[in-house]
Scaffold this active site. Sequence first.
Site, PDB file in Angstrom:
ATOM      1  CG  MET A  58       0.472  60.816  63.806  1.00  0.00           C
ATOM      2  SD  MET A  58       1.444  60.371  65.242  1.00  0.00           S
ATOM      3  CE  MET A  58       1.977  58.708  64.836  1.00  0.00           C
ATOM      4  CG  ASP A  59       1.127  61.361  55.358  1.00  0.00           C
ATOM      5  OD1 ASP A  59       0.378  61.378  54.356  1.00  0.00           O
ATOM      6  OD2 ASP A  59       2.292  60.927  55.327  1.00  0.00           O
ATOM      7  N   GLY A  60       3.715  62.965  56.946  1.00  0.00           N
ATOM      8  CA  GLY A  60       4.543  64.115  56.566  1.00  0.00           C
ATOM      9  C   GLY A  60       5.890  64.202  57.241  1.00  0.00           C
ATOM     10  NE  ARG A  78      -2.840  60.811  54.748  1.00  0.00           N
ATOM     11  CZ  ARG A  78      -2.629  59.688  54.091  1.00  0.00           C
ATOM     12  NH1 ARG A  78      -3.632  58.879  53.830  1.00  0.00           N
ATOM     13  NH2 ARG A  78      -1.427  59.355  53.670  1.00  0.00           N
ATOM     14  CB  THR A  79      -0.883  66.105  59.121  1.00  0.00           C
ATOM     15  OG1 THR A  79      -0.185  64.876  59.292  1.00  0.00           O
ATOM     16  CG2 THR A  79      -1.531  66.516  60.431  1.00  0.00           C
TER      17      THR A  79
END
Lengths: 274, 279
Positions: B50-52, B222-223
Amino acid sequence: MGSLWAAFCWRLIHACLDVVYFFSAIRLRLLALCWAFPFFVQGEEACIQQILGERKRLPKTVAIVLDSEEARHGKDKVVVLLWWLKKVGVCHVSLYDMEGLMKTSQHVLEDNYSLSTNKAERVHFYHHKGRSKELIETDDKGLSKTNMSNLFCVTDKTGEAPDKHIMLVELLSLEDGKEAIVRAARHLCTSAQKMRVESLSEADLNESMIESGVGGPDPDLLIIFGAASCLFEFPPWRIRLTEILYFGSLKNLTAPSFVSLLNDFSKKTHRYGK
Amino acid sequence: MAMGKHFYYAYFLIKRLLAQLLASIAAVFTRLGLKVLASGPVPAHIAIIMDGNRRFASRSRIDKRSGHVLGYERLIQTLDSCLKLGVKIVTVYAFSIENFQRSPAEVSDLMELLQDKLDHLVSKEQLVRSYDVQVRILGDLSLLPKGVRESAERAMLATNNNKSTVLNVCIAYTSTHEIVQAIQKIMDERTQDQPHDKFITKEEIDRNLYTGLCPPPDILLRTSGETRLSNYLLWQCSNSYMCFCNALWPEFSFWHLSWMILKYQRAYPFLPRQQRPSF
């Protein structure tokens, strides 16, 4: 009744996607065929020189993952790709396919490379044979048995132009992945038992992998060629921070699309957890 | 004056009714959309990085903590959609061992938020009860402050008997650390006299990883446009479909999820068949 309608809608959506991807595949194939004409060879050189001239961040170590189809039918294109990688200054390439077709075709790759580029002495193909921590000699052009770490990125030490350095091509297959970690773990535990060490660390396992002859550099960039974006059990220990880019079919690889991959790589930034 | 006031109230009432109507229509379309997607191969296990959150916070000019709170809400919505679709296991990367290098203030904020959200997840989130979710915290819990560790243990204890679906939350986790601890566990289980090396096999390492008896992930998402694994589930994702999405995690919507599932279904015939321990 509801599930029949849902299944119909599902098939319709996928049929529409199939049409879109079909036309996209035709477009890419036509582009690749155009670039295959001898007329465009200078254009290829110009593309590669342009990206070198732009002084972007380029990878020094690259991994190429091929699915079974690509490994079976794409050897010619692999040789072209290796040549381009050498031109842009890559020191080490890990060429992987699950079934080990690249390993068994090592001589074919070497012969094709020297036929097409006339510069075979600058590329050294090798693969791991289990317990030895030394390279397997496949030619006698001055690369004698020596430790892996001494051979990485010769350009940095000598300052020579990118395409004058020696590029190592490591051929990998399924047995170099998880099985290699298992072999290294057994070696580590045996020495830990002998030396009565109770606690293991990541550095210990790293060291053990090199001792067992299954170590290698962590690739900066990993490119997947095949029908699906999947690692196909590429050695997992090495790809902690590797940029993973999916290309698609090797048949569609052209100099501009290769340069576009490198452009994508150059835009990536690492925060290392911070 | 009175007319103006009535007009004002009517305007807000209509606006609220319209918003509720749109939300109901969206919910109906989501349900229909998930039913359509479920006609094809559905992944049993999805792993998510959960990137960003911080980039979203800086872009929206809010503080980082609010970005992480929005990230948590997005997690609940995505989890809800995944469980409705028929996904059995969702594994998320909440906090890496390398994230301890961030500023002490940020780490402390994140720890407080983790503790708060773990307690909230188990005691107040409806979906844990509706889908019988077992919450498991994976990672080196000894590195966490006492409060977070106790929340994690409470969450695992409270949902221990839930057997239908699993939410794995990776906290103080890196994959290389996980592999080494698995080897350490195998080594410790043998006595001094038994030769360790014969007992170390791929299957033994699989069993002793934090993910244990869970089947390997079918999709790794992957965001935020990054295309690295960042030391996440390296062993388990060897045969997973890699999906990299440009949207930042708080922006990850039902449409992004649907597109990911459609791409997975297109790639499904070409993916290696994974060994599935029964779940």
